[in-house]
Motif scaffolding. Sequence first.
Motif, PDB file in Angstrom:
ATOM      1  N   LEU A 186     106.140  29.552  26.547  1.00 26.17           N
ATOM      2  CA  LEU A 186     105.003  29.200  25.922  1.00 26.17           C
ATOM      3  C   LEU A 186     103.883  30.081  25.536  1.00 26.17           C
ATOM      4  N   ARG A 187     104.130  31.251  25.872  1.00 24.45           N
ATOM      5  CA  ARG A 187     103.067  32.274  25.987  1.00 24.45           C
ATOM      6  C   ARG A 187     102.969  32.889  24.195  1.00 24.45           C
ATOM      7  N   GLY A 188     101.710  33.182  23.923  1.00 20.80           N
ATOM      8  CA  GLY A 188     101.455  33.703  22.661  1.00 20.80           C
ATOM      9  C   GLY A 188     102.305  35.062  22.418  1.00 20.80           C
ATOM     10  N   GLY A 221      90.903  23.771  25.274  1.00 27.15           N
ATOM     11  CA  GLY A 221      92.038  24.693  24.832  1.00 27.15           C
ATOM     12  C   GLY A 221      93.181  24.121  25.382  1.00 27.15           C
ATOM     13  N   VAL A 222      93.527  22.980  25.036  1.00 23.34           N
ATOM     14  CA  VAL A 222      94.793  22.276  25.399  1.00 23.34           C
ATOM     15  C   VAL A 222      95.970  22.714  24.565  1.00 23.34           C
ATOM     16  N   THR A 223      95.517  23.395  23.512  1.00 22.92           N
ATOM     17  CA  THR A 223      96.848  23.959  22.445  1.00 22.92           C
ATOM     18  C   THR A 223      97.030  25.277  23.113  1.00 22.92           C
ATOM     19  N   GLY A 224      96.716  25.821  24.095  1.00 18.28           N
ATOM     20  CA  GLY A 224      96.900  26.959  24.397  1.00 18.28           C
ATOM     21  C   GLY A 224      98.190  26.869  25.604  1.00 18.28           C
ATOM     22  N   GLN A 225      98.768  28.065  26.106  1.00 15.93           N
ATOM     23  CA  GLN A 225      99.932  27.802  26.954  1.00 15.93           C
ATOM     24  C   GLN A 225      99.452  27.156  28.403  1.00 15.93           C
ATOM     25  N   HIS A 256      88.207  24.102  32.107  1.00 14.23           N
ATOM     26  CA  HIS A 256      87.586  25.036  31.104  1.00 14.23           C
ATOM     27  C   HIS A 256      88.547  26.159  30.729  1.00 14.23           C
ATOM     28  N   LEU A 257      89.500  26.028  29.944  1.00 13.02           N
ATOM     29  CA  LEU A 257      90.543  26.920  29.595  1.00 13.02           C
ATOM     30  C   LEU A 257      90.260  27.799  28.124  1.00 13.02           C
ATOM     31  N   ALA A 258      89.543  26.945  27.272  1.00 12.81           N
ATOM     32  CA  ALA A 258      89.308  27.518  26.082  1.00 12.81           C
ATOM     33  C   ALA A 258      88.725  29.142  26.128  1.00 12.81           C
ATOM     34  N   ALA A 259      89.184  29.784  25.280  1.00 11.49           N
ATOM     35  CA  ALA A 259      88.651  31.204  25.184  1.00 11.49           C
ATOM     36  C   ALA A 259      89.371  32.031  24.265  1.00 11.49           C
ATOM     37  N   GLN A 260      88.947  33.135  23.800  1.00 17.74           N
ATOM     38  CA  GLN A 260      89.489  34.224  23.027  1.00 17.74           C
ATOM     39  C   GLN A 260      90.403  34.912  23.935  1.00 17.74           C
ATOM     40  N   SER A 261      91.367  34.642  24.070  1.00 14.57           N
ATOM     41  CA  SER A 261      92.311  35.370  25.366  1.00 14.57           C
ATOM     42  C   SER A 261      92.997  36.443  25.401  1.00 14.57           C
ATOM     43  N   PRO A 314      97.970  23.319  11.892  1.00 19.78           N
ATOM     44  CA  PRO A 314      97.984  22.627  13.212  1.00 19.78           C
ATOM     45  C   PRO A 314      98.797  23.472  14.294  1.00 19.78           C
ATOM     46  N   ASN A 315      98.403  23.265  15.367  1.00 16.41           N
ATOM     47  CA  ASN A 315      98.886  24.250  16.634  1.00 16.41           C
ATOM     48  C   ASN A 315      99.271  23.378  17.748  1.00 16.41           C
ATOM     49  N   PHE A 316     100.055  22.404  17.504  1.00 21.90           N
ATOM     50  CA  PHE A 316     100.346  21.637  18.704  1.00 21.90           C
ATOM     51  C   PHE A 316     101.819  21.770  19.246  1.00 21.90           C
ATOM     52  N   TRP A 317     102.436  22.897  18.794  1.00 22.16           N
ATOM     53  CA  TRP A 317     103.877  23.178  19.289  1.00 22.16           C
ATOM     54  C   TRP A 317     104.152  23.180  20.607  1.00 22.16           C
ATOM     55  N   ARG A 318     102.998  23.515  21.453  1.00 17.11           N
ATOM     56  CA  ARG A 318     103.446  23.815  23.019  1.00 17.11           C
ATOM     57  C   ARG A 318     103.447  22.222  23.365  1.00 17.11           C
ATOM     58  N   LEU A 319     102.402  21.629  23.081  1.00 18.89           N
ATOM     59  CA  LEU A 319     102.414  20.061  23.473  1.00 18.89           C
ATOM     60  C   LEU A 319     103.481  19.558  23.109  1.00 18.89           C
ATOM     61  N   ASP A 377      84.346  22.876  19.310  1.00 15.25           N
ATOM     62  CA  ASP A 377      84.651  24.301  19.262  1.00 15.25           C
ATOM     63  C   ASP A 377      83.620  25.075  20.319  1.00 15.25           C
ATOM     64  N   LEU A 378      83.853  25.883  20.880  1.00 16.22           N
ATOM     65  CA  LEU A 378      83.114  26.617  21.990  1.00 16.22           C
ATOM     66  C   LEU A 378      81.812  27.104  21.341  1.00 16.22           C
ATOM     67  N   ILE A 379      81.473  27.396  19.910  1.00 14.87           N
ATOM     68  CA  ILE A 379      80.646  27.815  19.548  1.00 14.87           C
ATOM     69  C   ILE A 379      79.539  26.752  19.004  1.00 14.87           C
ATOM     70  N   ALA A 425      88.279  29.073  33.964  1.00 17.87           N
ATOM     71  CA  ALA A 425      89.469  30.034  33.736  1.00 17.87           C
ATOM     72  C   ALA A 425      88.893  31.491  33.990  1.00 17.87           C
ATOM     73  N   SER A 426      88.869  32.202  35.117  1.00 21.51           N
ATOM     74  CA  SER A 426      88.450  33.550  35.330  1.00 21.51           C
ATOM     75  C   SER A 426      89.851  34.277  35.349  1.00 21.51           C
ATOM     76  N   THR A 427      89.425  35.635  35.609  1.00 22.35           N
ATOM     77  CA  THR A 427      90.867  36.327  35.290  1.00 22.35           C
ATOM     78  C   THR A 427      90.748  37.768  36.138  1.00 22.35           C
TER      79      THR A 427
HETATM   80  P1  NAP Z   1      95.642  30.814  25.042  1.00 18.97           P
HETATM   81  O1  NAP Z   1      97.127  30.420  25.081  1.00 18.97           O
HETATM   82  O2  NAP Z   1      95.322  31.843  24.439  1.00 18.97           O
HETATM   83  O3  NAP Z   1      94.823  29.456  25.016  1.00 18.97           O
HETATM   84  C1  NAP Z   1      93.456  29.606  24.561  1.00 18.97           C
HETATM   85  C2  NAP Z   1      93.256  28.322  24.140  1.00 18.97           C
HETATM   86  O4  NAP Z   1      91.589  28.415  23.758  1.00 18.97           O
HETATM   87  C3  NAP Z   1      93.546  27.601  22.871  1.00 18.97           C
HETATM   88  O5  NAP Z   1      93.784  26.301  23.114  1.00 18.97           O
HETATM   89  C4  NAP Z   1      92.687  28.044  21.872  1.00 18.97           C
HETATM   90  O6  NAP Z   1      92.914  27.443  20.627  1.00 18.97           O
HETATM   91  C5  NAP Z   1      91.403  27.726  22.277  1.00 18.97           C
HETATM   92  N1  NAP Z   1      90.149  28.432  22.083  1.00 18.97           N
HETATM   93  C6  NAP Z   1      89.941  29.748  21.379  1.00 18.97           C
HETATM   94  N2  NAP Z   1      88.970  29.947  20.879  1.00 18.97           N
HETATM   95  C7  NAP Z   1      88.310  28.772  20.946  1.00 18.97           C
HETATM   96  C8  NAP Z   1      86.914  28.099  20.290  1.00 18.97           C
HETATM   97  N3  NAP Z   1      86.152  29.108  19.682  1.00 18.97           N
HETATM   98  N4  NAP Z   1      86.587  26.751  20.583  1.00 18.97           N
HETATM   99  C9  NAP Z   1      87.580  26.006  21.232  1.00 18.97           C
HETATM  100  N5  NAP Z   1      88.703  26.398  21.790  1.00 18.97           N
HETATM  101  C10 NAP Z   1      89.118  27.760  21.615  1.00 18.97           C
HETATM  102  O7  NAP Z   1      95.176  31.199  26.780  1.00 18.97           O
HETATM  103  P2  NAP Z   1      96.103  30.915  27.974  1.00 18.97           P
HETATM  104  O8  NAP Z   1      97.054  31.951  28.600  1.00 18.97           O
HETATM  105  O9  NAP Z   1      96.427  29.478  27.935  1.00 18.97           O
HETATM  106  O10 NAP Z   1      94.651  31.004  28.962  1.00 18.97           O
HETATM  107  C11 NAP Z   1      94.093  30.042  29.262  1.00 18.97           C
HETATM  108  C12 NAP Z   1      92.807  30.529  29.843  1.00 18.97           C
HETATM  109  O11 NAP Z   1      93.066  31.205  31.033  1.00 18.97           O
HETATM  110  C13 NAP Z   1      91.900  31.426  28.866  1.00 18.97           C
HETATM  111  O12 NAP Z   1      90.512  31.193  29.200  1.00 18.97           O
HETATM  112  C14 NAP Z   1      92.355  32.940  29.469  1.00 18.97           C
HETATM  113  O13 NAP Z   1      91.148  33.804  29.266  1.00 18.97           O
HETATM  114  C15 NAP Z   1      92.368  32.548  30.917  1.00 18.97           C
HETATM  115  N6  NAP Z   1      93.447  33.517  31.565  1.00 18.97           N
HETATM  116  C16 NAP Z   1      94.603  33.482  31.321  1.00 18.97           C
HETATM  117  C17 NAP Z   1      95.459  34.218  32.031  1.00 18.97           C
HETATM  118  C18 NAP Z   1      97.074  34.427  31.494  1.00 18.97           C
HETATM  119  O14 NAP Z   1      97.658  35.544  32.161  1.00 18.97           O
HETATM  120  N7  NAP Z   1      97.544  33.567  30.658  1.00 18.97           N
HETATM  121  C19 NAP Z   1      95.276  34.880  33.142  1.00 18.97           C
HETATM  122  C20 NAP Z   1      93.719  34.876  33.549  1.00 18.97           C
HETATM  123  C21 NAP Z   1      92.922  33.942  32.859  1.00 18.97           C
HETATM  124  P3  NAP Z   1      93.607  27.564  19.514  1.00 18.97           P
HETATM  125  O15 NAP Z   1      95.158  27.239  19.978  1.00 18.97           O
HETATM  126  O16 NAP Z   1      93.267  26.750  18.099  1.00 18.97           O
HETATM  127  O17 NAP Z   1      93.889  29.008  19.361  1.00 18.97           O
END
Ligand code: NAP
Length: 349
Positions: free
Chosen positions: A184-186, A9-13, A80-85, A39-44, A59-61, A124-126
């Motif tokens: 950089l938050r969604g 999940g390197v493309t996420g925040q 392990h940060l990737a998730a549908q968050s 492509p979704n690399f704007w944060r990097l 992909d996680l699936i 990445a628990s929560t």
């Molecule tokens: P985020 O910006 O939504 O980033 C999530 C990342 O997971 C993105 O890179 C996304 O890829 C990737 N991803 C989603 N579905 C995937 C799949 N099926 N296979 C592979 N990669 C997949 O989330 P974040 O805020 O950085 O949070 C990182 C982690 O911390 C998450 O697990 C979140 O649940 C957890 N968390 C976040 C917070 C918070 O406040 N930010 C607090 C507690 C826990 P795409 O860019 O392609 O969508």
Amino acid sequence: MTKSALITGVTGQDGAYLASHLLDKGYRVFGTYRRVSTPNFWRLQHLEVFDRVTLIPADLIDDASIAEAIRIAEPDELYHLAAQSFVGASFEQPIGAGDVTGLGVVRVLEAVRTISPRTRVYQASTSELYGDGGQEPQSEETPFRPSSPYAAAKLYGYSIVRIYREAYRLFACNGILFNHESPLRGLEFVTRKVSNAVAKIRHGLQSELVLGNLDAKRDWGYAPEYVEAMWAMLQLDHPEDMVIATNESHTVRELVNAAFSVAGLAPEKYVRTDPRFCRPLDVNYLQGDNSKARRLLGWTPKVTFDELVRIMVTADMERWDRCRRGEHFPWDAPNYPNEANIVTKSLRV
Ligand code: NAP
Ligand code: GDD
């Protein structure tokens, strides 16, 4: 010797900030990303680390793609940060949430156990694990009572990390992170939805902001500080699960008021609520107790709530200002990666 880290999940925040933090520390950084149509690399790119991260499609699936990522990166540390968050979306796609956000964790752990058991794993628990109904600040001892499909999936992830740690002696730990935000938050999350709306209203590009539950309270911190805690957890002698939080809680209403005040605007003229943005079940009170992290990591939050809101609103106002002057946002940029920076089965470097 140079350490190597793999970030799912390197493309996420968090992925982007963590990549930057690890590169500063001299790590070789690998990151997984999804093959998507846009492509979704704007944060990097924004953090100017895009060309320094080696990308691996996964992909996680898809178990095989995760295993391949671990074989390629041979990581000392795996974050392990990737998730549908997005919690709201987990009510729309509960099965997908379970598969990606829940089972995705065991797919990663199984790959680590069978391919690279020496790798240290951060999960990445929560704070969503605590769910609704609590009245007291939440610590590692507070019971979990998830209130969404997202949180239920994260509880599975939390549990399977503990199980693999005890059963197979993996160095695997849970960071129980409370909400953390940044420019950089969604845009779907409430802080950024608000900061972006305030900026657009200030520039005359939007006339109202429609929200859901204004009474929900969150413990909001600054994301770059939270990725430092992730790294610190993997440097301990023993794996420990730990709360990362500011210990302060504010309502969404307070967030709105603070954001409009940064722009010198009166919120009552622009903000209304609509049940459309309310969840079938919400978590009304989250406030962490970070004592363990202070004690074991020496970690303390520095950016205050007001500073966080100011950072986000100011960043969005600058973006819209540049946009109105004809500049493109980073996410509009032609941002396909250089193929040389991608490693796959067929193209090892
Ligand atoms: P985020 O910006 O939504 O980033 C999530 C990342 O997971 C993105 O890179 C996304 O890829 C990737 N991803 C989603 N579905 C995937 C799949 N099926 N296979 C592979 N990669 C997949 O989330 P974040 O805020 O950085 O949070 C990182 C982690 O911390 C998450 O697990 C979140 O649940 C957890 N968390 C976040 C917070 C918070 O406040 N930010 C607090 C507690 C826990 P795409 O860019 O392609 O969508
Ligand atoms: N997104 C959103 N949009 N939330 C709103 C809105 C709105 O229009 N109006 C009110 N809210 C309320 C939500 O109902 C919730 O109570 C609160 O604002 C925060 O919502 P989000 O910003 O979507 O974040 P979250 O707390 O549900 O989840 C985030 O933090 C978790 C840690 O506690 C995500 O980052 C999760 O991945 C993370 O686990």
